[in-house]
Motif scaffolding. Structure first.
Motif, PDB file in Angstrom:
ATOM      1  N   THR A 242       0.800  -1.230   0.000  1.00 57.83           N
ATOM      2  CA  THR A 242       0.000   0.000   0.000  1.00 57.83           C
ATOM      3  C   THR A 242       0.832   1.280   0.000  1.00 57.83           C
ATOM      4  O   THR A 242       1.876   1.351   0.660  1.00 57.83           O
ATOM      5  CB  THR A 242      -0.935   0.017   1.228  1.00 57.83           C
ATOM      6  OG1 THR A 242      -1.700   1.224   1.218  1.00 57.83           O
ATOM      7  CG2 THR A 242      -0.144  -0.023   2.531  1.00 57.83           C
ATOM      8  N   PRO A 243       0.375   2.311  -0.711  1.00 53.96           N
ATOM      9  CA  PRO A 243       1.026   3.625  -0.630  1.00 53.96           C
ATOM     10  C   PRO A 243       0.528   4.441   0.565  1.00 53.96           C
ATOM     11  O   PRO A 243       1.068   5.496   0.869  1.00 53.96           O
ATOM     12  CB  PRO A 243       0.605   4.284  -1.945  1.00 53.96           C
ATOM     13  CG  PRO A 243      -0.739   3.698  -2.243  1.00 53.96           C
ATOM     14  CD  PRO A 243      -0.683   2.284  -1.737  1.00 53.96           C
ATOM     15  N   ILE A 244      -0.538   3.946   1.223  1.00 50.15           N
ATOM     16  CA  ILE A 244      -1.146   4.646   2.358  1.00 50.15           C
ATOM     17  C   ILE A 244      -1.063   3.737   3.590  1.00 50.15           C
ATOM     18  O   ILE A 244      -1.414   2.561   3.508  1.00 50.15           O
ATOM     19  CB  ILE A 244      -2.635   4.967   2.085  1.00 50.15           C
ATOM     20  CG1 ILE A 244      -2.793   5.887   0.900  1.00 50.15           C
ATOM     21  CG2 ILE A 244      -3.290   5.592   3.313  1.00 50.15           C
ATOM     22  CD1 ILE A 244      -4.244   6.074   0.475  1.00 50.15           C
ATOM     23  N   PRO A 245      -0.629   4.240   4.740  1.00 49.14           N
ATOM     24  CA  PRO A 245      -0.619   3.417   5.956  1.00 49.14           C
ATOM     25  C   PRO A 245      -2.004   2.844   6.254  1.00 49.14           C
ATOM     26  O   PRO A 245      -3.016   3.527   6.116  1.00 49.14           O
ATOM     27  CB  PRO A 245      -0.175   4.412   7.038  1.00 49.14           C
ATOM     28  CG  PRO A 245       0.636   5.435   6.302  1.00 49.14           C
ATOM     29  CD  PRO A 245      -0.041   5.581   4.974  1.00 49.14           C
ATOM     30  N   ILE A 246      -2.028   1.577   6.666  1.00 50.65           N
ATOM     31  CA  ILE A 246      -3.289   0.874   6.934  1.00 50.65           C
ATOM     32  C   ILE A 246      -3.465   0.668   8.439  1.00 50.65           C
ATOM     33  O   ILE A 246      -2.535   0.284   9.145  1.00 50.65           O
ATOM     34  CB  ILE A 246      -3.320  -0.483   6.199  1.00 50.65           C
ATOM     35  CG1 ILE A 246      -3.486  -0.247   4.683  1.00 50.65           C
ATOM     36  CG2 ILE A 246      -4.440  -1.382   6.724  1.00 50.65           C
ATOM     37  CD1 ILE A 246      -3.415  -1.498   3.841  1.00 50.65           C
TER      38      ILE A 246
END
Length: 367
Positions: A242-246
């Motif tokens: 992912t490019p966004i923290p989950i």
């Protein structure tokens, strides 16, 4: 040595009415049924401790048709336990009970009995939030709905001084959701406004990465539960790519025992945890998740699960003891027409406890 005491306990249902239709990817909420547990004891004459058991429909382990009947049986068992007015002993005895299938009841009992032993003034834990009125930063929550409704909520939150906005996504058209995010970003940089999004598991393993890549264009801080819980391998792969923290939310529900919790975190390697004591099993369970988050270098923040101000107050005090520094998800006290009047106040994106104000309990709790 503190004198031993037993409690008398009762439980009453209370229907919280939303001020608006609160949209989530699981449907629209108009009311929330919650339960207040009251405890008393001859050792504390004239005092009442109150806790809130608020299972979430379709999500909580204790969202069962015979909840009230099961709760009454549990209260009968607790009435047989001899407690001392020692915080950690109380928590330990309640944690030793087999209540994993009733996490909200355990949290309510922890809250109610601690409240009773600390004077029945809604003080649950020794913390700066209650003792000193130290404010906790919170995010401004934007509910799903028609684009215009969501746009209005965003404007209100920004005007109210929030610097962290959390937007629920996954119910309306994804392109429209992206347009709303683009509008915020066109006005405010990442340094000025933090944006979190919560998908409540609305994406599929097949389309999640594509959607995360699109969302990354808007400088998103994190996304909660992009895919359904239980897909550990898929979630682990997504966290790696992912490019966004989950952030994990629903994924944590029903995971008990330190080894199982640690295994989950090591398998998925999330960036953040969303902690809801009502769903996780109360104070002791939440503390353990925080310890494991620290052990695995995972960030965390606390979120209420649509409780009234009774439950919200307990969660805020727990957050304060755990030194939560990130904006917390504790802004739900303004959702209801008929919430319990309390000293909880929100100003400039922070929640605080104003001791100049009093609790005004519903009439049903004074009977």
């Amino acid at each position: 040595m503190d004198q031993m005491f037993c409690i008398k306990a009762s439980i009453k249902a209370y229907s919280l009415k939303f001020k608006f239709e609160a949209g989530t990817s699981r449907g629209v909420l108009r009311e929330k049924l919650t339960y207040f547990i009251q405890v008393s004891s001859d050792k504390f004459p004239g005092l009442i401790g109150i806790g809130e058991a608020g299972p979430l429909n379709g999500l909580s382990r204790d969202d069962v048709p015979d909840f009230l009947e099961k709760a009454l049986k549990i209260l009968k068992l607790v009435e047989k336990i001899a407690f001392r007015a020692n915080q950690e002993e109380i928590l330990s005895k309640l944690n030793a009970m087999d209540l994993n299938d009733f996490p909200s009841i355990r949290f309510a009992l922890e809250t109610a009995i601690l409240d009773l032993t600390k004077g029945g003034e809604r003080k649950i834990l020794d913390c700066d939030f209650y003792n000193r009125g130290t404010a906790l930063p919170i995010n401004g929550l934007v509910w799903m709905g028609e684009k215009g409704f969501m746009e209005k909520q965003i404007d209100q939150k920004l005007e109210q001084g929030y610097n962290c906005i959390k937007m629920k996504i996954g119910a309306i058209n994804f392109d429209q959701e992206c347009e709303l995010l683009e509008k915020i970003r066109s006005r405010f940089s990442e340094e000025k406004i933090t944006i979190r999004v919560d998908a409540n598991g609305a994406f599929t393993p097949e389309n999640a990465l594509e959607k995360l890549n699109r969302l990354a264009d808007f400088g998103i801080h994190s996304i909660e539960q992009p895919i359904q819980p239980g897909l550990v391998q898929e979630m682990g792969k997504l966290c790696k790519e992912t490019p966004i923290p989950i952030a994990l939310d629903e994924e944590l529900i029903g995971v008990y025992g330190r080894e199982n919790r640690l295994k989950l975190l090591e398998s998925i390697k999330p960036h953040f945890l969303i902690l809801k004591p009502t769903l996780l099993g109360g104070i002791v369970a939440t503390r353990e998740w925080v310890k494991l988050a620290q052990l695995t270098n995972t960030g965390w923040w606390m979120t209420s699960a649509l409780e009234s101000n009774i439950g919200l107050n307990a969660i805020a005090q727990l957050t304060s003891t755990l030194k939560g520094e990130m904006p917390q998800g504790l802004g739900t006290g303004q959702l209801y027409h008929n919430n319990v009047d309390s000293p909880l106040r929100i100003s400039n994106g922070k929640i605080y406890y104003d001791k100049e104000l009093n609790w005004v309990l519903p009439e049903m709790l004074n009977q």
